[in-house]
Enzyme design. Structure first.
Site, PDB file in Angstrom:
ATOM      1  N   TYR A  50       0.887  -1.336  -0.089  1.00  0.00           N
ATOM      2  CA  TYR A  50       0.066  -0.049   0.078  1.00  0.00           C
ATOM      3  C   TYR A  50       0.927   1.582   0.063  1.00  0.00           C
ATOM      4  CZ  TYR A  50      -4.468  -2.521   1.226  1.00  0.00           C
ATOM      5  OH  TYR A  50      -5.355  -3.380   1.347  1.00  0.00           O
ATOM      6  N   LYS A 225     -12.222   3.120   4.783  1.00  0.00           N
ATOM      7  CA  LYS A 225     -11.076   3.903   4.476  1.00  0.00           C
ATOM      8  C   LYS A 225     -11.576   5.294   4.185  1.00  0.00           C
ATOM      9  CE  LYS A 225      -8.455   6.574   1.395  1.00  0.00           C
ATOM     10  NZ  LYS A 225      -8.878   7.235   0.217  1.00  0.00           N
TER      11      LYS A 225
HETATM   12  N1  LIG Z   1      -7.405  -7.378   1.216  1.00  0.00           N
HETATM   13  C1  LIG Z   1      -7.728  -6.984   0.059  1.00  0.00           C
HETATM   14  O1  LIG Z   1      -7.231  -7.532  -0.877  1.00  0.00           O
HETATM   15  C2  LIG Z   1      -8.350  -5.500   0.073  1.00  0.00           C
HETATM   16  C3  LIG Z   1      -8.815  -4.939  -1.033  1.00  0.00           C
HETATM   17  C4  LIG Z   1      -9.350  -3.755  -0.927  1.00  0.00           C
HETATM   18  C5  LIG Z   1      -9.347  -3.062   0.268  1.00  0.00           C
HETATM   19  N2  LIG Z   1      -8.813  -3.630   1.507  1.00  0.00           N
HETATM   20  C6  LIG Z   1      -8.761  -2.819   2.750  1.00  0.00           C
HETATM   21  O2  LIG Z   1     -10.213  -2.322   2.730  1.00  0.00           O
HETATM   22  C7  LIG Z   1     -10.073  -0.814   2.919  1.00  0.00           C
HETATM   23  C8  LIG Z   1     -11.218  -0.047   2.668  1.00  0.00           C
HETATM   24  O3  LIG Z   1     -11.722  -0.473   1.229  1.00  0.00           O
HETATM   25  P1  LIG Z   1     -11.380   0.484   0.073  1.00  0.00           P
HETATM   26  O4  LIG Z   1     -10.578   1.523   0.497  1.00  0.00           O
HETATM   27  O5  LIG Z   1     -11.269  -0.291  -1.132  1.00  0.00           O
HETATM   28  O6  LIG Z   1     -13.016   1.366  -0.115  1.00  0.00           O
HETATM   29  P2  LIG Z   1     -14.063   1.841   0.577  1.00  0.00           P
HETATM   30  O7  LIG Z   1     -13.405   1.832   2.293  1.00  0.00           O
HETATM   31  O8  LIG Z   1     -15.477   0.846   0.651  1.00  0.00           O
HETATM   32  O9  LIG Z   1     -14.247   3.477   0.314  1.00  0.00           O
HETATM   33  C9  LIG Z   1     -13.430   4.443   0.475  1.00  0.00           C
HETATM   34  C10 LIG Z   1     -13.874   5.614  -0.280  1.00  0.00           C
HETATM   35  O10 LIG Z   1     -14.833   5.822   0.592  1.00  0.00           O
HETATM   36  C11 LIG Z   1     -14.880   7.432   0.760  1.00  0.00           C
HETATM   37  N3  LIG Z   1     -15.463   7.474   2.058  1.00  0.00           N
HETATM   38  C12 LIG Z   1     -15.273   7.277   3.442  1.00  0.00           C
HETATM   39  N4  LIG Z   1     -16.285   7.566   4.174  1.00  0.00           N
HETATM   40  C13 LIG Z   1     -17.282   8.173   3.635  1.00  0.00           C
HETATM   41  C14 LIG Z   1     -18.466   8.777   3.661  1.00  0.00           C
HETATM   42  N5  LIG Z   1     -18.649   8.534   5.157  1.00  0.00           N
HETATM   43  N6  LIG Z   1     -19.189   9.139   2.983  1.00  0.00           N
HETATM   44  C15 LIG Z   1     -18.797   9.251   1.488  1.00  0.00           C
HETATM   45  N7  LIG Z   1     -17.695   8.751   1.049  1.00  0.00           N
HETATM   46  C16 LIG Z   1     -16.869   7.959   2.095  1.00  0.00           C
HETATM   47  C17 LIG Z   1     -13.441   7.675   0.930  1.00  0.00           C
HETATM   48  O11 LIG Z   1     -13.080   9.018   0.513  1.00  0.00           O
HETATM   49  P3  LIG Z   1     -11.972   9.668   1.420  1.00  0.00           P
HETATM   50  O12 LIG Z   1     -10.823   8.766   1.286  1.00  0.00           O
HETATM   51  O13 LIG Z   1     -12.020  10.985   0.544  1.00  0.00           O
HETATM   52  O14 LIG Z   1     -12.253  10.084   2.363  1.00  0.00           O
HETATM   53  C18 LIG Z   1     -13.029   6.682  -0.387  1.00  0.00           C
HETATM   54  O15 LIG Z   1     -13.011   7.249  -1.619  1.00  0.00           O
HETATM   55  C19 LIG Z   1      -8.976  -0.469   2.167  1.00  0.00           C
HETATM   56  O16 LIG Z   1      -8.455   0.929   2.448  1.00  0.00           O
HETATM   57  C20 LIG Z   1      -7.851  -1.340   2.614  1.00  0.00           C
HETATM   58  O17 LIG Z   1      -7.238  -1.207   3.725  1.00  0.00           O
HETATM   59  C21 LIG Z   1      -8.266  -4.976   1.175  1.00  0.00           C
END
Ligand SMILES: NC(=O)c1ccc[n+]([C@@H]2O[C@H](COP(=O)([O-])OP(=O)(O)OC[C@H]3O[C@@H](n4cnc5c(N)ncnc54)[C@H](OP(=O)(O)O)[C@@H]3O)[C@@H](O)[C@H]2O)c1
Length: 267
Positions: A50, A225
């Site tokens: 990351y 995130k």
């Molecule tokens: N193990 C794996 O293969 C894998 C794969 C994918 C993800 N992950 C983990 O899971 C975490 C979360 O998944 P993700 O980052 O893919 O997606 P997510 O958490 O579903 O979405 C993140 C997005 O949502 C926005 N957001 C956050 N809070 C919000 C709210 N209250 N209202 C509106 N929008 C909001 C963020 O904007 P801002 O950032 O601008 O605040 C960002 O654009 C990752 O960061 C990672 O740590 C693991």
């Protein structure tokens, strides 16, 4: 249920019920980690690939929060030598141990037995408290456990009301494996769904908060995130209401095996 609540792992240790995802947490990362800790987040999810580990370490150090009050999750890649990759991750984080090391995804062949054996060694040597997997199917978890005799405490998978499987939920419940829900807000792709918005409106909450709360009430552990401070606050402002059984079912029924990443790798 509150921000300090924990779930029990089958090893006897405990894990926070919500954590901050850090994939693409690229802007002002150390400061966001610092603020997250001040707001009450205690779990952080990262990975060797990351690019966020050094700044996570910096934010933790700056916060002054004791290491024992923080739960750090990181991952090794399928082509890593997992023992040395664990050490490298810890070096980047400037920490002595991880709370949870995961195999990021299963290798193309086999179940990742070699990676798992190296993580078992890392655990035995105190480099990590617990070990788990990510993006594993039921069959792959069974294969790994059969070959090594050691079950993962966690399967970290893409998991939302729009994309999940009852099979994985039942399997994990039956085997004391906790599902960590990644991309719990569909990377924002489904936040404007009208059915979701209608439910959110009734509770005076945002669609993102409803998606997070759906996970919490299901017993799965969301990893939202947020790089934006308002999002950071909003995503843990989910402990002052309860989704009714009827609305939990309505949300689960939104399932269309949706994946923001292309496909649900475990299904
Ligand atoms: N193990 C794996 O293969 C894998 C794969 C994918 C993800 N992950 C983990 O899971 C975490 C979360 O998944 P993700 O980052 O893919 O997606 P997510 O958490 O579903 O979405 C993140 C997005 O949502 C926005 N957001 C956050 N809070 C919000 C709210 N209250 N209202 C509106 N929008 C909001 C963020 O904007 P801002 O950032 O601008 O605040 C960002 O654009 C990752 O960061 C990672 O740590 C693991």
């Amino acid at each position: 249920m509150n921000i300090n609540s924990k779930v029990s792992l089958h090893t006897g240790r405990q894990m926070p019920i919500i954590g901050l995802g850090t994939w693409k947490l690229k802007y002002d990362t150390a400061n966001i980690i610092y603020h997250a800790l001040k707001l009450g987040y205690s779990m952080f999810d990262t990975s060797g690939d990351y690019g966020t580990q050094p700044e996570i370490g910096e934010g933790i150090a700056r916060s002054g929060v004791k290491r024992g009050s923080i739960y750090l999750v990181t991952k090794v890649e399928e082509d890593d030598e997992a023992y040395s990759a664990t050490k490298k991750n810890l070096q980047e984080l400037d920490l002595d141990y991880a709370d949870l090391m995961l195999i990021h995804r299963p290798p193309e062949t086999g179940y990742g037995e070699k990676l798992w054996e190296q993580l078992i060694r890392a655990k035995e040597e105190g480099l990590t408290k617990d070990i788990g997997v990510s993006n594993y199917s039921v069959e792959q978890i069974e294969g790994l456990a059969e070959h090594t005799g050691v079950w993962p405490v966690v399967n970290q998978i893409e998991w939302t009301c729009f994309g999940h499987t009852q099979e994985m939920l039942d399997f994990c419940n039956d085997n004391d494996i906790i599902i960590q829900a990644y991309s719990p807000m569909t990377r924002t792709e489904r936040l404007d769904d009208e059915r979701l918005s209608a439910i959110a409106e009734r509770y005076g909450k945002s669609p993102a908060q409803i998606m997070i709360r759906w996970n919490l009430q299901l017993g799965t552990v969301p990893l939202p995130k947020a790089n934006n401070l308002e999002h950071l606050k909003e995503d843990i402002d989910v402990f002052d209401f309860e989704i009714s059984d009827e609305d939990m079912s309505a949300l689960s029924n939104l399932n269309e095996m949706y994946s923001a990443l292309g496909d649900l790798k475990y299904a």
